[in-house]
Structure formats: structure tokens, C-alpha cells
Write a protein that holds these residues in place. Sequence first.
Motif, short mmCIF file in Angstrom:
data_model
loop_
_atom_site.label_atom_id
_atom_site.label_comp_id
_atom_site.label_asym_id
_atom_site.label_seq_id
_atom_site.Cartn_x
_atom_site.Cartn_y
_atom_site.Cartn_z
N SER A 1 32.82 38.04 37.17
CA SER A 1 32.20 38.91 38.17
C SER A 1 31.05 38.24 38.89
O SER A 1 30.50 38.78 39.84
CB SER A 1 31.71 40.18 37.48
OG SER A 1 30.81 39.85 36.43
N TRP A 2 30.69 37.05 38.44
CA TRP A 2 29.58 36.37 39.08
C TRP A 2 30.04 35.34 40.10
O TRP A 2 29.25 34.69 40.74
CB TRP A 2 28.76 35.64 37.99
CG TRP A 2 29.65 34.86 37.07
CD1 TRP A 2 30.19 35.27 35.93
CD2 TRP A 2 30.13 33.53 37.29
NE1 TRP A 2 30.97 34.31 35.38
CE2 TRP A 2 30.96 33.22 36.18
CE3 TRP A 2 29.93 32.56 38.29
CZ2 TRP A 2 31.59 31.99 36.05
CZ3 TRP A 2 30.57 31.34 38.15
CH2 TRP A 2 31.39 31.06 37.05
N SER A 3 31.36 35.15 40.21
CA SER A 3 31.83 34.07 41.06
C SER A 3 31.75 34.46 42.54
O SER A 3 31.69 35.64 42.89
CB SER A 3 33.26 33.70 40.69
OG SER A 3 34.13 34.75 41.10
N ILE A 4 31.74 33.45 43.37
CA ILE A 4 31.66 33.71 44.80
C ILE A 4 32.95 34.33 45.30
O ILE A 4 32.97 35.00 46.35
CB ILE A 4 31.32 32.39 45.55
CG1 ILE A 4 30.77 32.73 46.96
CG2 ILE A 4 32.53 31.48 45.65
CD1 ILE A 4 30.14 31.53 47.63
N VAL B 1 34.39 36.70 43.86
CA VAL B 1 34.18 38.15 43.72
C VAL B 1 33.48 38.68 44.96
O VAL B 1 33.79 39.78 45.44
CB VAL B 1 33.37 38.44 42.45
CG1 VAL B 1 33.02 39.93 42.36
CG2 VAL B 1 34.16 38.04 41.21
N VAL C 1 24.38 39.99 35.58
CA VAL C 1 25.14 40.24 36.81
C VAL C 1 26.31 41.17 36.51
O VAL C 1 26.61 42.09 37.27
CB VAL C 1 25.63 38.91 37.42
CG1 VAL C 1 26.59 39.17 38.56
CG2 VAL C 1 24.44 38.08 37.90
N ARG D 1 26.83 44.85 38.05
CA ARG D 1 27.99 45.28 38.83
C ARG D 1 28.68 46.47 38.16
O ARG D 1 29.22 47.36 38.82
CB ARG D 1 28.98 44.13 38.97
CG ARG D 1 28.52 43.05 39.95
CD ARG D 1 29.54 41.91 40.01
NE ARG D 1 30.90 42.39 40.24
CZ ARG D 1 31.35 42.74 41.46
NH1 ARG D 1 30.56 42.67 42.52
NH2 ARG D 1 32.59 43.16 41.60
N GLY E 1 26.35 39.95 43.73
CA GLY E 1 27.42 39.03 43.38
C GLY E 1 27.16 37.62 43.80
O GLY E 1 27.84 36.70 43.37
N PRO F 1 26.07 32.19 42.40
CA PRO F 1 26.37 31.08 43.32
C PRO F 1 25.12 30.52 43.99
O PRO F 1 24.95 29.30 44.14
CB PRO F 1 27.29 31.71 44.36
CG PRO F 1 27.92 32.83 43.64
CD PRO F 1 26.89 33.34 42.71
#
Lengths: 819, 82
Positions: A719-722, A724, B31, B35, B58, B62
Motif C-alpha cells: 500500500s506504500w508503493s507509487i 498504489v 502508511v 490508508r 500514498g 516514494p
Amino acid sequence: MKSKYKFIILALFATFFIVHTVSASFYYSDRDWMDGFEDASINTTLWNTTTTTSGTCSGDQGTQSASVVEANDQVTISTQANCPAGGGSRFGSGKFFTDKNYNDGYNYRIVGSINGTITEGSGGDSAVQVYISYGGDGSTDVLLGELSEADIEILPINYTILINNTGAVFYRNGTFVSSNNLNTAVSWNVLYFASSSSNNAGSSNTDLNIYDYYSQTSNIIVNLTFPTSNQSVIQNNFNFSIEAPLFTGVNSTIFLWNSSGSIVNSTFIGGMGSHINSTSQNISNLNTSGTYKWNVFSCGINISSSSICSFPSANVTFFYGMMENQIVYNTTSFETAFESFIANVSSLFTITSANFWYNGTAYATTVTNPASSNYILTNSLDIPLGSGSRNFFWELISDTISINTTSNQQTVSQSYLTLCNSTISTTYLNISFKNETDSQQSVSAQISAIINYWLGGGTVYKTLSYVNTSSNPSYPFCFSPQQESLSTNLSMTYSNSESQQRAYNSNLDLTNTTTNKMLYLLPTSLGQYVTFQIINPAEQAISLATISINSTTFGEIESKNTDSSGGATFFLNPLISYTVTVVANGYDSTTVTITPTQTIYTIQLGGSSSDEQEDYSRGISYSILPSLASALSNNTNYSFNLTLTSTYWNLDRFGFSLTNASGYYLGSGNSTSSSGGVVNVNANTGNNTLVKINYYWLINGTYSNATAFWTVLDSSGDSWSIMVFFNDLRSYIDVGFFGMTNFSVSIIAFLVIFIFTGIFSYKYGLNSPTSIMALVLGLVLFFDVGLGIIPNPVGAVNYFPTIFVFLIFIGVFIKEVST
Amino acid sequence: MKKGQVAISIYVSIFIFLVGIVFINFLIPDVTSFRTSLNCSDAENISDGTKLTCLFGGTVVPYWILLIVSIAGGIIINKLSI
């Protein structure tokens, strides 16, 4: 009353007393006694007073007679006798209850009456007497009691006699008369007769009636009637009877034990007081198949007010859960005969298999189940060798128990083939010989024969080995039992001094109608040895091929099998045409006609029996979804598809199974469509890391299969990835995000591309159109293919903006290069 | 520019990179819970403001990765360019 009427009455009475002749014959009769008792040992014997009286009845004895009548629940012994002057002590008598044993365990009660008249002579006494006697005819009897003394007026008399193992007790008209002990050494009888004192005449005309008789056992006798020892049953009823005459308060308790000796049930039955009482009791909690034992314990109060109990010494063992309804088989048979054995059983347990034990050897049984608890067991076999009584039974097997049916017997007699003799003389096969010449002279020959013979299917057979080195014109073979048909395999050689040896091999079916077989011998001077070499198309020798030589004139000449080199040699006439037939397994048979002028002939057999290796993948095409090139996500439902098509073979079945990396079953599906189709299985990947598919198709009983797999990716925790971010952006735009539509998003994308390209071009001095177009292409590729947020024109191919910009880029590049 | 300074800068940048990557493990659960609590996956039932918040949330990881890489790379490039 007027005197004349008195006279008439007296005259009638006088007429009534007719002197009869006592029958000089002895006879016995067995009577059915009252109160439900039958005692065949109660005999009534009437005898001639002249031979049975101890005294002398001299002079004219007149007539004497006796008869026995059973009617109206009573037995009547009627006797008439007349002993004129001179007297005699006893006459007109009989005996009954003869030859009773002292210690027979019974007590007797005899109740009856004596009616009629006795006329005594002057000065004498007459009487009717009942004795317990020892010995046969009263001559050695011992008086143990008498019922009456002289005088006709005493009659009728009611009497009761009680006899036990101690003695006899007499009652007359309800009054005790006497009691006497019995002699233990001899058997006893009850005698009855009329008598008079010595030297006085007398006559009697009396009826001894017996209308009540009890034979009471000293103990209660319990008879267990059903189920009996080692019986197999499926009923819950237990039948037994008790004999307890003159007992009161009789009750019984049925006991049931299992094979471990534990009591399964005990049932009390009261109120059984009677002479004989048969009852049937249902044991409701008997519902488990197995071996059990049962017995009955009975108690009662006898006439002596003593409590007597009886418990049969041996418990009865039986099996509950199976019952034989019918067994069909031949009670007699012969060695090697084919016999069928059929059993129809009812079983409360599921029979999963059965073995048929015949004379100690087990055979697998065919078990059919036409109804829920009904089973048919079928066995067919060739009877093994050996004669005598053969036991057989079935062993029924379930998941929990094993039970045997009752053993039956079959009597097996010998089957015997031999050269005919005086004992076995029914000729089945007669072999004789002739010369293979125009004159066809009958000749003699010596033979060496091995004959395998059987009555049934041939799995069991007997062998006759017969060698006769002296020549004989014929050899008759006889068989016993002569009513049976016989199958044989005959292998023999025959020759004589003038001819070369020949062989004869054949399978013959023989009956008691003689089969005459003529064999031909070729004189040595007329023939030569001819060898036939049998080969296959690859010119390889074929062994064990059967070569048969026939002649149109003489018929079958000889037959042999080829040896390991593929050859067989015959002695044939080179001047005669023969038909040579060659048969070998896996090859086409061949028939040739030759006149054997050569010594060697080669015959090639065509074809091969080897099966071609079939290609079961021919015409098979298939596809699998999801694509094996893609990875699956965990905890996701997927529809797994196998689409298979067969254009050449007819499929018996096709399908697939799904497993994880550990082989754990996830699902499977199959189809029996002969031309193929789609098999679909819905399954969840769960937390597996790999999903394996094993797909297959079945053609003509042959399986063809293959395996493939998908990698399962764990999509949790990302859920932390770009990615997402862009997935959420796309999903939010789809459902509405600050009023943005696809058009507004595309405007934003255009602005981003425009600004980004401008900044890069200004910052890094990108002046070349090609480089600028490359940057634009990259950004369009990112927003269109990567993120999918640039809308595609309706009806256009996928990713049209990217393709369009790419084409522009190519054009610009070509223009710049050419410039 | 001494070679030693370049080497030290490489060591420092590597140290910063590793520490930063390790720190990501502490960000990820927060995170995820962020969410989950905002129910960011249910696009139909959340407000536009929540959606915007989800989008920014989110991008935390990154951005952190980009920051670490920029710092570590910047230290090295800076020393090399001197």
C-alpha cells in the motif's frame, strides 16, 4: 312295577352279559393321551388269560375278548372273560404303561375309573385289581395295590395312581389305599384284571377307563429351538420350550452373551406354568452383527413344593447378521468338470468381498447386491483333481467382521481316460493306421502319446501318457464317466518298421460316440524328408508356428510346431500334392500347395501382431487460462480454464487438477466430451506461492498429461508503493474526484507533458526536434500505457495516443536524418 | 580535492542510504494503517478530500526513498564535482 316288566328287564340284563372269547392275540397300541401329552412308550397289551394267569382256568373257558378304544379324551380297555368251574385267579385283563424305568426321571399320575360287572361263582371272591408289576405277563407280578374287592356292587371305582421314583401310591374313590416301593432292578408295568378266588368260576365284563395322565419330569426341561448351534440368522427372535408338568410359578430368563462373554441382554418371561410351553421372544437390542451365545434359565415349584431350576449345560452359539437363503450346487461332480456354486444370503452388514473355499483352497467370489440386504455369491471353477468328499463354504468379508457360511459337501468322482479295458469300456477315441498309398492298406503302428483331457474349461486337466512299443492296428481310448463330453489335447508320434515316424497333434472334443481317427504312415521307400522353414517379412525365423500337412486323398497327414530355428521336418511323398498350412501367433496364416520334390521349403508369413505405437497427441490442441506467462495474486479468486480440442481422436475424458507447491489439492474438473471443450474450475490462490495445473486427456485407455504452474505473488503490504498512488488516482477519477472527468485528466496530462518538455528543453538545451519528440513520446508512453489516464478515441486501437506520437517521432527522426 | 574526502563522502552516503532504507520499515505499517483507517480502497464511499489525503499519504514512502537517494547521491556528486 308289574312282575312281567321286572322279568323283561332281568332278561335284558342277562342277554347283555354275553360270554365272549378273549382274543388269544397280543397286540400293542400307541395312544395319544390327553392333556397334550404323547407318550409312545405307553403300550396297552391284552393277553390271553390262559397264558397269563397264574392259576388254572380249567374246563371250558368260553369266550374271552378285549378291546381298546380311545375316544372323548379317554382310553377304555374293555375286557370280557368267563372262567367256568375250576376257577382261576385272574382273567379278562390287560396291561398298560409297560416297561417303565424306575429312574427315568418322570413321575406319573394316572386317573381313571373301572366300570362294569363281575360275576363270581359260589363261595368265591371276585375283584378287579390294578397292579404295579415286575415282569411281563403277570405271572411274576407283585401286587402293589388293589382297588377293589369282590362284589359287583363296588363298581364303578374311581382311582388315582401316583408313581414316582420311590414307589406307587393308590387312591380309590379319593381315599388312600396303599403305597408300595418299586423294585429298582427291573422295569415296571401297570396291570389290570378281574380275578376270582381259586376253584371258583366267574366272569367279568369291565371297562378300565383312563382319562387323565400326567408324566411329570422331576426337572424342568428346557429346549432351545431357535437359533440352533452355529446357525446364522438375521432374526431377533429366540424360540424355546419348557416341559414343566405339574409345576407352578414357572418363569424363564433368556440370557444373551456376545463373543467377549459379556451379557448383552437378559429378558424375564413369567407365567410359563404349563406342561409344555413354547414361546418366541424378540430381543430388540440385538442389532450388531457378530457371534453370540444364548441360553434359558427356568425355575418353578413342583408338586412337592420344592423350587426347581433348570439351566441347560451348554450355551448355544450362533451368528447374528447373516442368513443363508439358498445354496445352489451340484452334489456330485467329476474331476476337471466345470461347476458353478451360487449362494443367496441375507446380510445385515455390507459384504465388501467374499472368498469361496473349496477343499481348503480359496477362490475369489463374484458378489452382487440385487437388493439392500440380499447378496448373491457366485463362483465357477474347474473341479481340482482328486476324488472324494469336498467341503466348501463362503467366507463373507465386511469392513469389521468375517463370517463363514455353513459348510456343504460335494462328492467328486474320478474322471479317467485310458486304453479300453473291461472296467472302462466306452470308447471315445479310436486311432487306427493306414499306409499313405493308393491301396491304403491297414497297418499296425507303435505310438507314444500324451493326452491332456478335461471336462470343464481346461484350467484343470489330467494327462494320459501312453507308450506302446509293439505295433497294434488300433488304439481305442475309453473314458469314465461315460455320459460326459471330453476335451482333449493330443500329441503323439507313431511309426512302424516300414515307415518313418510321424506326429499327430490336435485338439479333439470327444463324446461317448466314438471318434475314429485314421493316421497315415508313408513307407520309407516312398518318401523323403522335407523341411519347412518359416520366416517373417524381416526374414527372421518364427518358432512355434504350427504346420499342418493335408492331402486331398488322405486328409490330414501330419502337423508339427516349428522349433527355435523356425523349421519343422516332415516325411512326405514327393509324388503327391500336399496342402501346407502355417499358423503362427501374430501373423497371417498361409496355405500353400506343393508337391515336395525339394527337401527344403521356405514359407514367409506376412503381417505382425505388434501394435503400432499410437500418437495420442495427434490432433490435440489446448489453451490454459489465466495465461501461464502471468503471475497470480494471492488471496484472489481466479477462474482456471482448460480449452481442449481433439480433431483426430475421440476423447474418453479430459480435464485438470490444481495443487499448490506442496501438492495440496485445490480443485479439479473434467469432461467426457469426445471432441473436447472447456473445463472450468474456480479456485482461490490463498496464501500459496505457486499453483500447479496437471492437465490430461484419456484416449483408448491411455493417459496423456502435462504439468504447468503459475507463480503467486503476495500483493499485501504494497500500500506504500507509487503504483498504489496511480491506482488510487485512476479509481478515484473513475468514481469522481473533485469533479474531474477523463477530459480534464487528459488536459492535466497534456499540461504536464507540455511543461515538463519545456523545462527540460530550456534547462538542458534540447533543441533537436528528435530529442524533444523522444521526450514527448516517453511522457505520452508513461501517461498512456503506464498509467492509462489518457483517454483512447472511441473505436481506436489500444494505446492509440502512444502509437500516434510514435509515428510522429519516426517521421521527425527520418526527416532529421535525411536532412 | 583529496581522495580521502571522496571516500568519506561515499561512506557517508552509503550510511545515509542504509539508514534511510531501514527507516522505511517503520513508515510502511503507519502508511498501511493510515490508508486502512481512511478506507482509501473504497473509492465510491469516501469524500474527495479523503481521496486527496489518501493520494498524499500514498506518496510518503516514494518521496522518502527519493529523498534518501537524492541526499546520498548528492553528497557523492558534490564531492566529485569539486
